[in-house]
Design a protein around this motif. Structure first.
Motif, PDB file in Angstrom:
ATOM      1  N   TYR A   1       1.027  -1.203  -0.194  1.00 54.57           N
ATOM      2  CA  TYR A   1      -0.087  -0.110  -0.057  1.00 54.57           C
ATOM      3  C   TYR A   1       0.975   1.156  -0.129  1.00 54.57           C
ATOM      4  O   TYR A   1       2.048   1.375   0.756  1.00 54.57           O
ATOM      5  CB  TYR A   1      -0.747  -0.028   1.187  1.00 54.57           C
TER       6      TYR A   1
ATOM      7  N   PHE B   1       0.977   5.292   0.832  1.00 47.58           N
ATOM      8  CA  PHE B   1       0.104   6.159   1.707  1.00 47.58           C
ATOM      9  C   PHE B   1       1.435   7.352   1.885  1.00 47.58           C
ATOM     10  O   PHE B   1       2.285   7.073   2.493  1.00 47.58           O
ATOM     11  CB  PHE B   1      -0.366   5.718   2.927  1.00 47.58           C
TER      12      PHE B   1
ATOM     13  N   LEU C   1     -10.880  12.336   0.603  1.00 52.08           N
ATOM     14  CA  LEU C   1     -10.072  11.171   1.699  1.00 52.08           C
ATOM     15  C   LEU C   1     -10.767   9.916   1.479  1.00 52.08           C
ATOM     16  O   LEU C   1      -9.757   8.978   1.530  1.00 52.08           O
ATOM     17  CB  LEU C   1     -10.150  11.653   2.844  1.00 52.08           C
ATOM     18  N   VAL C   2     -11.791   9.700   1.295  1.00 47.16           N
ATOM     19  CA  VAL C   2     -12.322   8.368   1.182  1.00 47.16           C
ATOM     20  C   VAL C   2     -11.901   7.832  -0.132  1.00 47.16           C
ATOM     21  O   VAL C   2     -11.345   6.734  -0.139  1.00 47.16           O
ATOM     22  CB  VAL C   2     -13.935   8.163   1.362  1.00 47.16           C
TER      23      VAL C   2
ATOM     24  N   GLU D   1      -9.366   8.625  -1.960  1.00 49.62           N
ATOM     25  CA  GLU D   1      -7.756   8.337  -2.059  1.00 49.62           C
ATOM     26  C   GLU D   1      -7.543   7.147  -1.234  1.00 49.62           C
ATOM     27  O   GLU D   1      -6.584   6.475  -1.650  1.00 49.62           O
ATOM     28  CB  GLU D   1      -7.219   9.791  -1.269  1.00 49.62           C
ATOM     29  N   THR D   2      -8.115   6.677  -0.102  1.00 52.46           N
ATOM     30  CA  THR D   2      -8.164   5.810   0.598  1.00 52.46           C
ATOM     31  C   THR D   2      -8.348   4.275  -0.306  1.00 52.46           C
ATOM     32  O   THR D   2      -7.591   3.452  -0.052  1.00 52.46           O
ATOM     33  CB  THR D   2      -8.747   5.610   1.767  1.00 52.46           C
TER      34      THR D   2
ATOM     35  N   LEU E   1      -6.020   1.185  -0.999  1.00 49.25           N
ATOM     36  CA  LEU E   1      -6.197  -0.031  -0.526  1.00 49.25           C
ATOM     37  C   LEU E   1      -6.760  -0.980  -1.817  1.00 49.25           C
ATOM     38  O   LEU E   1      -6.543  -2.361  -1.665  1.00 49.25           O
ATOM     39  CB  LEU E   1      -7.512  -0.329   0.319  1.00 49.25           C
TER      40      LEU E   1
ATOM     41  N   PHE F   1      -2.650   6.983  -1.587  1.00 51.73           N
ATOM     42  CA  PHE F   1      -2.993   7.850  -0.996  1.00 51.73           C
ATOM     43  C   PHE F   1      -2.109   9.222  -1.025  1.00 51.73           C
ATOM     44  O   PHE F   1      -0.958   8.864  -0.480  1.00 51.73           O
ATOM     45  CB  PHE F   1      -3.280   7.496   0.442  1.00 51.73           C
TER      46      PHE F   1
ATOM     47  N   THR G   1      -1.233  13.157   0.055  1.00 48.29           N
ATOM     48  CA  THR G   1      -2.024  14.298   0.551  1.00 48.29           C
ATOM     49  C   THR G   1      -1.974  15.436  -0.498  1.00 48.29           C
ATOM     50  O   THR G   1      -2.842  16.418  -0.362  1.00 48.29           O
ATOM     51  CB  THR G   1      -1.184  14.699   1.752  1.00 48.29           C
TER      52      THR G   1
END
Length: 310
Positions: free
Chosen positions: A41, A43, A103-104, A106-107, A111, A117, A119
């Motif tokens: 993943y 992030f 945000l949802v 990008e998550t 996943l 993800f 910023t």
């Protein structure tokens, strides 16, 4: 107040544009075909700069990343116009819900291995939506829908250029750059006394004549020599040094660079050739250079990373 027919048209446009954006976020650019090649993943919570947004100067010679940045902003401007046309809302409520929505997404991207993800993407997308909301407030002031659309489009362009210009200045103010070169012998030693360093002298390494400009370090007739300097708790610096074994000496020796007892460089048994190293050293109080054998260092110094306003 919009008629029911106008509201239905706006609703259909909003749904269609949302699906278009979702396609690019999850399926475009061969994302599905690359899923099997990804095993971790991704992030990225911290932006790689204070605000990574394209600067106005980037319009003249844009790179691929500049175009991506402009696209990440421009693509989300319509949401700032369409949603207020559908639902009566204020800016704080709109931008809060929009950021949560991004945000949802990008998550989910991270996943499902269909993206990462980032910023930076959240910031850019939110800026686009904010620009669109501002364009809606400025543009939709008449009963003529075509005029409203035209005014909103012009407002979007002006606001986007203004936001990029302002944030470009902010980003520049919080961007670090290398300060001037400081020869290491200009520092004080660990006891707080001024150091005189060693005088530059001509060297011959690998058949080439070397004329150091700032300093030269060697064992000076000893088997081992240690030089210690006080850095004054400098936040971050790039230490640069040149080294090699003079042609007139045997190929043996080593260099060790430490800062606050943490080793950053260790080199041994160098040949008759010139070498150059740059080392990033974080905040430290004391720098130690240890030389053994016939290795010689010259023009040792550093450049401190400072904010542009410094």
């Amino acid at each position: 107040m919009h008629s029911k027919q106008q509201r239905k048209i706006i609703f259909v446009i909003t749904i269609g544009y949302t699906l278009f954006i979702l396609y690019f976020m999850f399926f475009a650019f061969g994302r599905v075909g690359k899923v099997d090649q990804i095993s971790e993943y991704t992030f990225m919570f911290l932006p790689d700069s204070f605000f990574r947004v394209p600067d106005l100067s980037d319009l003249l010679h844009p790179t691929q990343m500049d175009l991506v940045g402009f696209g990440n902003i421009a693509a989300f401007i319509p949401f700032g116009i369409l949603f207020p046309l559908l639902y009566r809302t204020n800016f704080v409520r709109f931008i809060t819900l929009f950021i949560l929505f991004i945000l949802v997404l990008e998550t989910i991207q991270a996943l499902t291995f269909l993206g990462s993800f980032d910023t930076n993407d959240v910031i850019q997308n939110a800026l686009g939506a904010a620009v669109g909301f501002g364009a809606y407030k400025l543009g939709f002031r008449t009963k003529n829908n075509w005029k409203n659309i035209l005014y909103a489009g012009i407002s979007s362009l002006i606001l986007m250029l203004g936001v990029c210009g302002i944030l470009g200045v902010v980003d520049q103010a919080f961007t670090k750059e290398m300060g001037p070169f400081v020869a290491i012998n200009e520092l004080e030693d660990s006891a707080g006394n001024p150091t005189v360093g060693t005088k530059p002298k001509r060297l011959t390494i690998g058949g080439q004549n070397v004329e150091p400009q700032y300093n030269v370090y060697s064992i000076e007739g000893k088997s081992k020599k240690t030089y210690t300097y006080a850095l004054g708790n400098k936040k971050e610096l790039y230490l640069s040094l040149n080294y090699g074994v003079p042609d007139s000496k045997d190929l043996q020796g080593s260099i060790r660079i430490t800062a606050d007892s943490h080793e950053f460089l260790f080199v041994e048994n160098q040949g008759h050739e010139m070498n150059m190293s740059e080392i990033l050293i974080p905040r430290a109080n004391e720098l130690t250079i240890t030389i053994e054998g016939n290795v010689t260092l010259w023009d040792v110094g550093f450049r401190e990373m400072v904010y542009t306003w410094n």
